[in-house]
Structure formats: C-alpha cells, structure tokens
Design a protein around this motif. Structure first.
Motif, PDB file in Angstrom:
ATOM      1  N   ARG A 123      33.985  -8.631 -36.008  1.00 14.41           N
ATOM      2  CA  ARG A 123      35.136  -9.281 -35.808  1.00 14.41           C
ATOM      3  C   ARG A 123      35.407 -10.070 -34.545  1.00 14.41           C
ATOM      4  NH1 ARG A 123      40.280  -4.986 -36.198  1.00 14.41           N
ATOM      5  NH2 ARG A 123      38.983  -4.335 -38.024  1.00 14.41           N
ATOM      6  N   PHE A 124      34.996  -9.477 -33.425  1.00 12.13           N
ATOM      7  CA  PHE A 124      35.258 -10.320 -32.339  1.00 12.13           C
ATOM      8  C   PHE A 124      34.222 -10.958 -31.676  1.00 12.13           C
ATOM      9  CE2 PHE A 124      38.070  -6.419 -32.252  1.00 12.13           C
ATOM     10  CZ  PHE A 124      39.025  -6.868 -32.123  1.00 12.13           C
ATOM     11  N   GLY A 125      32.765 -10.879 -32.164  1.00  9.65           N
ATOM     12  CA  GLY A 125      31.563 -11.635 -31.513  1.00  9.65           C
ATOM     13  C   GLY A 125      31.156 -10.935 -30.254  1.00  9.65           C
ATOM     14  N   LYS A 126      29.783 -11.483 -30.167  1.00 14.24           N
ATOM     15  CA  LYS A 126      29.147 -10.847 -29.101  1.00 14.24           C
ATOM     16  C   LYS A 126      29.693 -11.137 -27.669  1.00 14.24           C
ATOM     17  CE  LYS A 126      24.832 -10.233 -31.491  1.00 14.24           C
ATOM     18  NZ  LYS A 126      25.091 -11.021 -32.845  1.00 14.24           N
ATOM     19  N   ARG A 127      30.047 -12.555 -27.787  1.00  8.44           N
ATOM     20  CA  ARG A 127      30.644 -12.968 -26.353  1.00  8.44           C
ATOM     21  C   ARG A 127      31.893 -12.273 -25.870  1.00  8.44           C
ATOM     22  NH1 ARG A 127      34.213 -16.894 -24.620  1.00  8.44           N
ATOM     23  NH2 ARG A 127      33.483 -18.117 -22.711  1.00  8.44           N
ATOM     24  N   ARG A 128      32.852 -12.273 -26.879  1.00  7.27           N
ATOM     25  CA  ARG A 128      34.126 -11.401 -26.579  1.00  7.27           C
ATOM     26  C   ARG A 128      33.959 -10.218 -25.965  1.00  7.27           C
ATOM     27  NH1 ARG A 128      38.898 -13.401 -30.769  1.00  7.27           N
ATOM     28  NH2 ARG A 128      38.866 -15.637 -30.006  1.00  7.27           N
ATOM     29  N   MET A 129      33.109  -9.526 -26.701  1.00  5.49           N
ATOM     30  CA  MET A 129      32.648  -8.017 -26.491  1.00  5.49           C
ATOM     31  C   MET A 129      31.946  -7.797 -25.324  1.00  5.49           C
ATOM     32  SD  MET A 129      34.012  -6.264 -29.140  1.00  5.49           S
ATOM     33  CE  MET A 129      32.937  -4.684 -28.864  1.00  5.49           C
ATOM     34  N   MET A 130      30.805  -8.764 -24.755  1.00  8.35           N
ATOM     35  CA  MET A 130      30.309  -8.678 -23.361  1.00  8.35           C
ATOM     36  C   MET A 130      31.523  -9.046 -22.351  1.00  8.35           C
ATOM     37  SD  MET A 130      27.118  -8.056 -23.532  1.00  8.35           S
ATOM     38  CE  MET A 130      26.357  -8.877 -21.936  1.00  8.35           C
ATOM     39  N   LEU A 131      32.173  -9.980 -22.647  1.00  6.40           N
ATOM     40  CA  LEU A 131      33.233 -10.029 -21.735  1.00  6.40           C
ATOM     41  C   LEU A 131      34.129  -8.976 -21.383  1.00  6.40           C
ATOM     42  CD1 LEU A 131      34.412 -13.830 -22.798  1.00  6.40           C
ATOM     43  CD2 LEU A 131      33.219 -13.040 -20.522  1.00  6.40           C
ATOM     44  N   PHE A 132      34.585  -8.229 -22.483  1.00  2.00           N
ATOM     45  CA  PHE A 132      35.383  -7.202 -22.429  1.00  2.00           C
ATOM     46  C   PHE A 132      34.710  -6.066 -21.571  1.00  2.00           C
ATOM     47  CE2 PHE A 132      36.287  -2.763 -24.338  1.00  2.00           C
ATOM     48  CZ  PHE A 132      37.580  -2.802 -23.878  1.00  2.00           C
ATOM     49  N   ALA A 133      33.279  -6.110 -21.664  1.00  2.00           N
ATOM     50  CA  ALA A 133      32.518  -4.979 -21.159  1.00  2.00           C
ATOM     51  C   ALA A 133      32.494  -5.094 -19.649  1.00  2.00           C
ATOM     52  CB  ALA A 133      30.937  -4.796 -21.663  1.00  2.00           C
ATOM     53  N   VAL A 134      31.997  -6.562 -19.394  1.00  2.52           N
ATOM     54  CA  VAL A 134      32.061  -6.750 -18.045  1.00  2.52           C
ATOM     55  C   VAL A 134      33.375  -6.813 -17.016  1.00  2.52           C
ATOM     56  CG1 VAL A 134      31.242  -8.454 -16.252  1.00  2.52           C
ATOM     57  CG2 VAL A 134      30.189  -8.511 -18.415  1.00  2.52           C
ATOM     58  N   GLY A 135      34.333  -7.050 -17.837  1.00  2.00           N
ATOM     59  CA  GLY A 135      35.682  -6.615 -17.478  1.00  2.00           C
ATOM     60  C   GLY A 135      35.859  -5.574 -17.176  1.00  2.00           C
ATOM     61  N   ALA A 136      35.545  -4.372 -17.964  1.00  3.29           N
ATOM     62  CA  ALA A 136      35.395  -2.982 -17.724  1.00  3.29           C
ATOM     63  C   ALA A 136      34.838  -2.734 -16.339  1.00  3.29           C
ATOM     64  CB  ALA A 136      35.026  -2.253 -18.890  1.00  3.29           C
ATOM     65  N   GLY A 137      33.715  -3.321 -16.406  1.00  2.00           N
ATOM     66  CA  GLY A 137      32.808  -3.064 -14.999  1.00  2.00           C
ATOM     67  C   GLY A 137      33.381  -3.383 -13.892  1.00  2.00           C
ATOM     68  N   VAL A 138      34.167  -4.546 -13.855  1.00  5.06           N
ATOM     69  CA  VAL A 138      34.967  -4.938 -12.762  1.00  5.06           C
ATOM     70  C   VAL A 138      36.068  -3.952 -12.179  1.00  5.06           C
ATOM     71  CG1 VAL A 138      36.763  -6.747 -11.921  1.00  5.06           C
ATOM     72  CG2 VAL A 138      34.595  -7.475 -13.040  1.00  5.06           C
ATOM     73  N   LEU A 139      36.673  -3.416 -13.227  1.00  6.34           N
ATOM     74  CA  LEU A 139      37.546  -2.385 -13.154  1.00  6.34           C
ATOM     75  C   LEU A 139      37.142  -1.012 -12.662  1.00  6.34           C
ATOM     76  CD1 LEU A 139      39.905  -2.759 -16.318  1.00  6.34           C
ATOM     77  CD2 LEU A 139      40.455  -3.544 -13.899  1.00  6.34           C
ATOM     78  N   PHE A 140      35.995  -0.710 -13.001  1.00  6.29           N
ATOM     79  CA  PHE A 140      35.214   0.556 -12.565  1.00  6.29           C
ATOM     80  C   PHE A 140      34.815   0.323 -11.099  1.00  6.29           C
ATOM     81  CE2 PHE A 140      30.647   2.353 -11.902  1.00  6.29           C
ATOM     82  CZ  PHE A 140      31.257   3.772 -11.920  1.00  6.29           C
ATOM     83  N   TYR A 141      34.202  -0.947 -10.625  1.00  7.19           N
ATOM     84  CA  TYR A 141      33.876  -0.893  -9.198  1.00  7.19           C
ATOM     85  C   TYR A 141      35.242  -1.339  -8.261  1.00  7.19           C
ATOM     86  CZ  TYR A 141      28.949  -1.103 -10.906  1.00  7.19           C
ATOM     87  OH  TYR A 141      27.961  -0.766 -11.387  1.00  7.19           O
ATOM     88  N   LEU A 142      36.027  -1.723  -8.868  1.00  2.00           N
ATOM     89  CA  LEU A 142      37.492  -2.012  -8.054  1.00  2.00           C
ATOM     90  C   LEU A 142      37.911  -0.653  -8.066  1.00  2.00           C
ATOM     91  CD1 LEU A 142      39.743  -3.690  -6.791  1.00  2.00           C
ATOM     92  CD2 LEU A 142      40.771  -3.367  -9.101  1.00  2.00           C
ATOM     93  N   GLY A 143      37.732   0.250  -8.861  1.00  4.24           N
ATOM     94  CA  GLY A 143      38.229   2.103  -8.720  1.00  4.24           C
ATOM     95  C   GLY A 143      37.460   2.490  -7.858  1.00  4.24           C
ATOM     96  N   LEU A 144      36.210   2.229  -7.710  1.00  5.53           N
ATOM     97  CA  LEU A 144      35.380   2.883  -6.754  1.00  5.53           C
ATOM     98  C   LEU A 144      35.747   2.671  -5.259  1.00  5.53           C
ATOM     99  CD1 LEU A 144      31.941   2.871  -8.445  1.00  5.53           C
ATOM    100  CD2 LEU A 144      33.262   4.854  -8.325  1.00  5.53           C
ATOM    101  N   VAL A 145      36.220   1.434  -5.041  1.00  2.00           N
ATOM    102  CA  VAL A 145      36.770   0.897  -3.627  1.00  2.00           C
ATOM    103  C   VAL A 145      37.912   1.708  -3.403  1.00  2.00           C
ATOM    104  CG1 VAL A 145      37.485  -1.061  -2.404  1.00  2.00           C
ATOM    105  CG2 VAL A 145      35.533  -1.534  -3.872  1.00  2.00           C
ATOM    106  N   LEU A 146      38.816   1.477  -4.394  1.00  2.45           N
ATOM    107  CA  LEU A 146      40.299   2.153  -4.130  1.00  2.45           C
ATOM    108  C   LEU A 146      40.539   3.567  -4.144  1.00  2.45           C
ATOM    109  CD1 LEU A 146      42.251  -0.484  -6.206  1.00  2.45           C
ATOM    110  CD2 LEU A 146      41.882  -0.638  -3.937  1.00  2.45           C
ATOM    111  N   PHE A 147      39.594   4.468  -4.887  1.00  2.14           N
ATOM    112  CA  PHE A 147      39.788   6.037  -5.209  1.00  2.14           C
ATOM    113  C   PHE A 147      38.629   6.616  -4.652  1.00  2.14           C
ATOM    114  CE2 PHE A 147      42.256   3.696  -8.390  1.00  2.14           C
ATOM    115  CZ  PHE A 147      43.541   3.576  -7.880  1.00  2.14           C
ATOM    116  N   GLN A 148      38.879   7.824  -3.989  1.00  2.00           N
ATOM    117  CA  GLN A 148      37.726   8.681  -3.685  1.00  2.00           C
ATOM    118  C   GLN A 148      37.865   9.863  -4.161  1.00  2.00           C
ATOM    119  OE1 GLN A 148      38.994   6.655  -0.867  1.00  2.00           O
ATOM    120  NE2 GLN A 148      37.791   4.995  -1.646  1.00  2.00           N
ATOM    121  N   GLN A 149      38.948  10.190  -4.968  1.00  2.00           N
ATOM    122  CA  GLN A 149      39.286  11.709  -5.368  1.00  2.00           C
ATOM    123  C   GLN A 149      38.407  12.028  -6.565  1.00  2.00           C
ATOM    124  OE1 GLN A 149      41.608   9.383  -5.247  1.00  2.00           O
ATOM    125  NE2 GLN A 149      42.529   9.774  -3.399  1.00  2.00           N
TER     126      GLN A 149
END
Length: 392
Positions: free
Chosen positions: A277-303
């Motif tokens: 439905r969305f294509g590999k490119r959009r799915m990969m962009l969604f995945a890497v975007g989630a990765g950005v949020l993950f590492y941003l979370g590691l920087v901001l939160f330690q609990q």
C-alpha cells in the motif's frame, strides 16, 4: 504451517530440524552478543577503547572470513559439512570465553573462532534455500519462518544472558551457549540433508561489478551503514551506560533488548502487510524516523519506564529496516539479487566496524552520554539520505 507438512499431513522432519537449529543458534548468539561489552569490562577488565577495538577487529575478521568461505561454499564441497565445522568452531569459542580472561588471546584466537562460527547462520539459510528449491517447497514462506526463529531467539536470549551472567557468572552463561551449539552439531549431522550444487553462471560470477555507478545505491548503502552504526553503538554501550552512568539494575539491559526483539516481530509482519500500500521507500522513511525519535528519547530520558517505552520506536526502526532494507537494494539492482544482498550485508558489517571504533573512543574521551548524541546525529543524516533514494 502448510510448508512444514508432507503430502501425508505429517511434519517434515527436515524442515523441523532447520527451524530448531536456527532457533538454537540464534539463542546461543543472543546469549553472547548483548553481554560481551559487560564481560570485557568486568571479567577481562579492559578499557572502553579496548572494548570498542574488540568489536571492530571482530567485524573486520568476520567480513574477510565470511567472504572467503561463502565464495568457496557456492562452488566446492558439501555445505552441510561446512555448517558442522562452523558449529564446532562456535563450541570451541564458547569454551574459550568461558575459561579464558586474557584479552590478547580473546581478540586473536577468540575472534578467529567467532568469525568462523558466525558463518553458520548464513550457510544454514543457503542450505535451506537449496533444499526448498530442490524439493519444490514454498521458499519465501520457509525463509520468513526461519527469520522469525531468530527474532524469537532474541526475545529469549538477552534476558536469559543477563540472568545467567549476573547470578551465576559469565562462565556458566558461555557453557549454556556451548551446550546449545553441541545440540546443533547433533541435529546438523543427523537431520540436515546434503544438496547437490549447481554450476554458477558467468552472470552470477560478475554481479559485484559496477555497483557504485547508481547514485541511489550509493546513498542507500551509506544510509544503511549509518543505521546499523547507530544500532551497534547502542548494543555495545547500553549495558555499560545503564549500570555505570544511570545506576540502574544490570538486568534491565537484557529486558530492554528482549522487549525490542519481541516487538520487532509484529513490526516485521505489519511492514510486510502494508508495504504494497505504501511502498518500500515510505516504509523505510517511517522506520528511520522512528529511529530518530528513539535516539532523541535516549538523549532526553534516563528513567526505566521511559527506556522501556522507547523500545517501541527501536523495534519499528530495526524491524522494518532489517526486513525491507535488503529488498530495496534488490529492487534498485534488478537482475543482481546476490550482489544486492551482499551489499546490504556489507553495510551492516561496515556499521559494526565504525560503531566499535566510535563507541570506545567517545566513552574514553567524553563519557557514555556522548554516544547517544552521535547516534542521534547519524540517524538524522540517515533519514536525509534515505529521503533522496528513489522509490522502485
């Protein structure tokens, strides 16, 4: 599980053996990999730079050994015997790490044995593909179910590894891994088939030429390399960061890894369902975007609770990238699936090499926290590169 059944609706013992071996090899690997940095720091008592150096040397040796053995395995000998040899090397490696605490021995003999042992899994998948092709089985579904065994192994392995290492010692943990490899040896010898080899065509032998002339392939390789560099730095550093910097329980590292691995399974399945439905490119962009949020979370939160919730983004990131990344390479390189798969694998290996050097250097110079700032920066750059790769 239609593919596991014979015409008589009975379980095919060969397919069951493939599944069991892939699961046990996966668990054995998931016992050793997550605790390696902790083992080197606490039991071998080395500096952070030496921990990173170990990962780098191990990755370089792994690339060289895997290329040499993979090339020979496609043209000479019995692949089943090579798997037996690799499992034997894995058994020897587990014994070495159980009873040796000399860094120079581990980074030389240990790395050599580990490099030979790591060839077992790709060779197991190659033998499974050959067997499925020769027996007219459902290749894609069979391969997918085998990959699911690895994800399941990583749900069980990391928590079990930290439980064994922290409660009974690293020697016991490595001996459990050795026992799993011993069982694999028996199953490979008794249950796996020998499959006749087919002559490779000149086209297949030339698949590695002109890989870098396509700008999209180059950008996707660099993006993938950065993704796996981030992930490997996290795997290396996280057990040490949690205990030494955050002061949280050691066992939390295994729980975080196991949670992420468990969530990766539905992430993979959902990505496979929605990719049309969305294509590999959009799915990969969604995945890497989630990765950005993950590492941003590691920087901001330690609990603890925040770290657990962040594993949702980590699972989306790795689950989709691991599942669709290789397929996108193959789409960008039509007619050359072997070269595309090798390029994707090399992006992972290159990322591991970079991660080993960067993690050790950063920790010694700036501390553990700096690792996650760099990972965040790399994830953002990877997102930008991925956005520039064309859809296929």
């Amino acid at each position: 599980m239609k593919l596991l059944l014979t015409r008589g609706r009975r379980l095919n013992p060969v397919y069951v053996a493939f599944m069991a071996i892939s699961f046990m090899v996966g668990v054995a690997g998931a016992l050793q990999a997550p605790t390696l940095s902790l083992f080197l720091t606490r039991d071998v008592a080395v500096r952070p730079f030496q921990v990173g150096l170990f990962y780098t040397v191990n990755a370089v040796a792994g690339i060289v050994v895997s290329l040499l053995l993979a090339k020979r395995s496609d043209t000479h000998g019995d692949r089943r015997m090579l798997i037996l040899f690799c499992c034997l090397m894995a058994l020897a490696n587990a014994f070495l790490f159980a009873f040796n605490r000399h860094y120079l021995t581990l980074i030389t003999l240990g790395v050599l044995l580990s490099s030979l042992a790591n060839v077992a899994m790709p060779q197991l998948f190659a033998l499974a593909r050959e067997y499925a092709d020769n027996s007219a089985r459902e290749v894609v579904m069979f391969s997918s179910i085998m990959r699911a065994q690895l994800s399941l192994a990583w749900v069980i392995g990391p928590p079990l590894a930290f439980m064994l290492a922290l409660n009974y010692g690293f020697a016991v943990m490595f001996m459990v891994a050795a026992a799993l490899f011993a069982l694999c040896l028996v199953l490979v010898w008794l249950a796996l088939p020998s499959v006749a080899r087919h002559e490779l065509s000149p086209e297949v032998l030339l698949t590695h030429t002109r890989l870098w002339k396509d700008a999209d392939v180059r950008m996707l390789f660099l993006a993938s390399m950065l993704m796996w560099t981030c992930n490997t730095m996290y795997i290396i550093d996280m057990p040490l960061y949690i205990s030494s910097t955050l002061g949280l329980p050691d066992k939390l590292a295994g729980l975080l890894m196991g949670t992420a691995a468990g969530l990766e399974v539905p992430a993979m399945l959902l990505a496979g369902y929605y990719v049309k439905r969305f294509g590999k490119r959009r799915m990969m962009l969604f995945a890497v975007g989630a990765g950005v949020l993950f590492y941003l979370g590691l920087v901001l939160f330690q609990q603890r609770n925040a770290l657990m919730l962040l594993q949702v983004f980590n699972a989306i990131f790795i689950g989709i990238v691991a599942g669709l990344g290789m397929l996108w390479f193959q789409d960008l390189m039509p007619g050359r699936p072997g070269a595309a798969t090798t390029l994707f694998s090399n992006s992972i290996s290159t990322g591991v090499i970079l991660a080993g050097v960067l993690q050790g250097t950063l920790v010694e110079t700036f501390g553990h926290y700096s690792v996650y700032w760099l990972a965040l920066l790399m994830a953002v750059v990877s997102l930008g590169l991925t956005a520039r790769v064309r859809d296929v």
